[in-house]
Each structure stands twice: as C-alpha cells, then as structure tokens.
Design a protein around this motif. Sequence first.
Motif, PDB file in Angstrom:
ATOM      1  N   ASP A   1       4.376  -7.557 -58.589  1.00  0.00           N
ATOM      2  CA  ASP A   1       3.585  -7.364 -57.375  1.00  0.00           C
ATOM      3  C   ASP A   1       4.149  -6.156 -56.638  1.00  0.00           C
ATOM      4  N   THR A   2       3.309  -5.150 -56.433  1.00  0.00           N
ATOM      5  CA  THR A   2       3.776  -3.946 -55.750  1.00  0.00           C
ATOM      6  C   THR A   2       3.744  -4.080 -54.236  1.00  0.00           C
ATOM      7  N   ALA A   3       3.205  -5.187 -53.745  1.00  0.00           N
ATOM      8  CA  ALA A   3       3.205  -5.497 -52.306  1.00  0.00           C
ATOM      9  C   ALA A   3       2.486  -4.453 -51.478  1.00  0.00           C
ATOM     10  N   THR A   4       1.298  -4.064 -51.931  1.00  0.00           N
ATOM     11  CA  THR A   4       0.504  -3.125 -51.151  1.00  0.00           C
ATOM     12  C   THR A   4      -0.763  -3.754 -50.584  1.00  0.00           C
TER      13      THR A   4
ATOM     14  N   ASP B   1      -3.002  -5.517 -56.397  1.00  0.00           N
ATOM     15  CA  ASP B   1      -1.662  -4.930 -56.496  1.00  0.00           C
ATOM     16  C   ASP B   1      -0.724  -5.758 -57.370  1.00  0.00           C
TER      17      ASP B   1
ATOM     18  N   THR C   1      -3.337  -5.767 -48.241  1.00  0.00           N
ATOM     19  CA  THR C   1      -3.452  -5.891 -46.786  1.00  0.00           C
ATOM     20  C   THR C   1      -4.082  -7.213 -46.381  1.00  0.00           C
TER      21      THR C   1
ATOM     22  N   GLY D   1       8.319  -6.796 -49.307  1.00  0.00           N
ATOM     23  CA  GLY D   1       8.138  -5.805 -50.354  1.00  0.00           C
ATOM     24  C   GLY D   1       7.849  -6.373 -51.731  1.00  0.00           C
ATOM     25  N   SER D   2       8.016  -5.521 -52.742  1.00  0.00           N
ATOM     26  CA  SER D   2       7.631  -5.856 -54.103  1.00  0.00           C
ATOM     27  C   SER D   2       8.480  -6.966 -54.691  1.00  0.00           C
TER      28      SER D   2
ATOM     29  N   SER E   1      13.674  -6.381 -49.969  1.00  0.00           N
ATOM     30  CA  SER E   1      12.530  -6.773 -50.789  1.00  0.00           C
ATOM     31  C   SER E   1      12.622  -8.248 -51.141  1.00  0.00           C
TER      32      SER E   1
ATOM     33  N   GLU F   1       0.615 -14.119 -52.162  1.00  0.00           N
ATOM     34  CA  GLU F   1       1.170 -12.966 -51.465  1.00  0.00           C
ATOM     35  C   GLU F   1       0.551 -12.896 -50.082  1.00  0.00           C
TER      36      GLU F   1
ATOM     37  N   ARG G   1       0.246  -7.649 -45.692  1.00  0.00           N
ATOM     38  CA  ARG G   1       1.330  -6.742 -45.284  1.00  0.00           C
ATOM     39  C   ARG G   1       1.036  -6.174 -43.918  1.00  0.00           C
TER      40      ARG G   1
END
Length: 124
Positions: free
Chosen positions: A87-90, A73, A92, A46-47, A2, A121, A124
Amino acid sequence: MSNSNTNVSIVSVTVVNSQSVNLTYSTGTNSPANNNGNVAEVEGRGSATVTYSSGVAGWTVCGYVVTGTVPSDMNISTQGSSVVIRDTATATTQEQLNFALKVKDAHGHVYTSPDPLVVNEPPR
C-alpha cells in the motif's frame, strides 16, 4: 513515520470439503484464536506491506481471490509461497481490499478459504 510491515502467519488449517478450508491466523502479537487475519492500517502513518504465509507443515499459500476491486494505491501479488499486499498510502478516501487466500496441501490440491480477509486503509 510509517506503518510497520505486518507478517500474518496461518497457524491452523481445517479442511471443510474438497474446495474449502478454514484458516486461523497469528501476527505473533496476539493469540491465534483471536486473530481473523484482518489488518487495519493506522491513519497518517504512510506506506505499508502486509505478507500472508503459512506456518503449518505441508501447507503453502499459493494465491488469492479478490472480491470487488483493488484500491487504487494497493497492489496484491503472489510471491513465492506468500501473498504480499503493498500500500503506497496515497488514497484520500477510506478504502479496503477484500480477498480470500488459496492454499495448497502437500499433495498439490488447492483449497480456497471462504473467510474474506480485509486490509483497511484510512483516508490520508
């Protein structure tokens, strides 16, 4: 794997006027004069959590002002004398959070930094 959590410390405060201050930052890994407080995440890692706090005696971080929208996110909040971004890193798509810090001096007067901070960010 992460993204590593990033702690950004304010290392100098210059009062501009009764409402504004200029801030200088350090992450501890580079020269404070060369750090604008922006944080870029690494794609695919990742997050992450980014924390902004003051390392200057008599000054505390007491809030923030968001410009635009908060990415879907991400979450930004004031926790104690820090501003914390999770940041949950979801996401797109490429998104970024633009905001300014509010700091309070030893007398309780609140100032806002006119310099926007950016947490990027990648998609992903």
